[in-house]
Design an enzyme around this catalytic site. Sequence first.
Site: not given
Length: 407
Positions: A214-215
């Site tokens: 993810g980020n």
Amino acid sequence: MEKTPQALKGKKIILGITGGIAAYKMHAVVRHLKKLGAEIQIIFSPCAEEFVTKLSFSTMSERPVYSEFYSSEDGSWNNHVELGLWADLLLIAPCTANTLAKMAHGMCDNLLLAVYLSAKCPVMIAPAMDLDMYAHPGTQRNLSNLESFGNQIIPVGDGALASGLSGKGRLAEEEVIMEYVNTSLSSKNEFKGKNVLITAGPTHEPLDPVRFIGNRSSGKMGYALADKAAQMGAMVTLISGPTNLVPQHPNIKLINVETAQEMYDVALKNFSSQDLVIAAAAVADYRPKNIASQKIKKNIENGDSMQIELIKNPDILQEMGKRKTDQILVGFALETTQGLKYAKEKLSKKNADVIVLNTLEDEGAGFGTDTNKIYIITEKDQLALPLMPKVHVAQEILTFCHHNFLK
Ligand code: CTP
């Protein structure tokens, strides 16, 4: 924010003041709002008078300050329903933990709470309290309840507190409160009859049933755009990756997705009916080629390293750029270096009309913060805006698109 001196002329604001040490700071806010032409009706909670006087606020607002259902002087009734309908905005600042809790639970044991329950207008709440009270899960749950009712929370400040401690809980600064009020009241239904599609948040690309890539995107910028576009009259489709946020406005249709591929599928399905598309999501460029059906275990035979093969995700904005007929396309570019150069390249590569650049070289810009500093870039223009709250940034982007493309 409108730049004319009387930007709030004719706007009616109810200002609820509760019993907190920061109540005195509202003198400056009232003076500022009056200067901009707003009409202000002030309502005190029962404890507010322990901290500030009715005399000073009624003098500044040029109206009597109410706090009771009945006036003890002439026996008249302060009609909370009428007050709730009169206002274009209800601002409660400072809002104590006590009033916050009562509002979150629909309690109604004073005039301010009755007006809150009767109000048909947008409600803004600026909490102020000591850091531990603010951090308490009860207060945090009350705040998210109020957000889920569609009320807007003006984020608390971080710094010195009346208790002598320091941390999160201070009343937002005057300029921040003014920006929220201005942003809410200066909309003029510019997007009435328009369809706006917004992508927001991160994407999660699964590796196995428990892990993903993810980020750090919080989704705040995309949600602020969705709320503002809806306030400006648009019908909004918000396609969101995983976030903790709740959209505020009833004209927002929220579609939750996890992965870039899901976001791509939903966005392209909805694309043809849109007038404006804003790709604010931080989409993962790559995803794991294989998703393990069971949790990946540590494999001692492989030693200390592990390889994950990644494959490219589809580029949602670029695909919309290929398919566009008369939609206006806005993309974001988050860069760490050579921002303007890369943003210009993205404009032409993705066939977008606007690229909103934020660069992590600017303090207060980017992921997770409540503020952003952006550059609006088109074929012809390059506009640098100062650091401001994301709600205000959203207004600037939408106003720019309206003036330049949709008028
Ligand atoms: N974007 C998208 N789909 C992707 C990747 C990006 O729609 N798969 C959109 C983003 O929402 C943003 C814009 O494209 O509006 C630019 O995203 P960014 O990640 O900065 O650009 P990339 O094209 O991925 O380039 P790079 O990561 O190399 O900077």
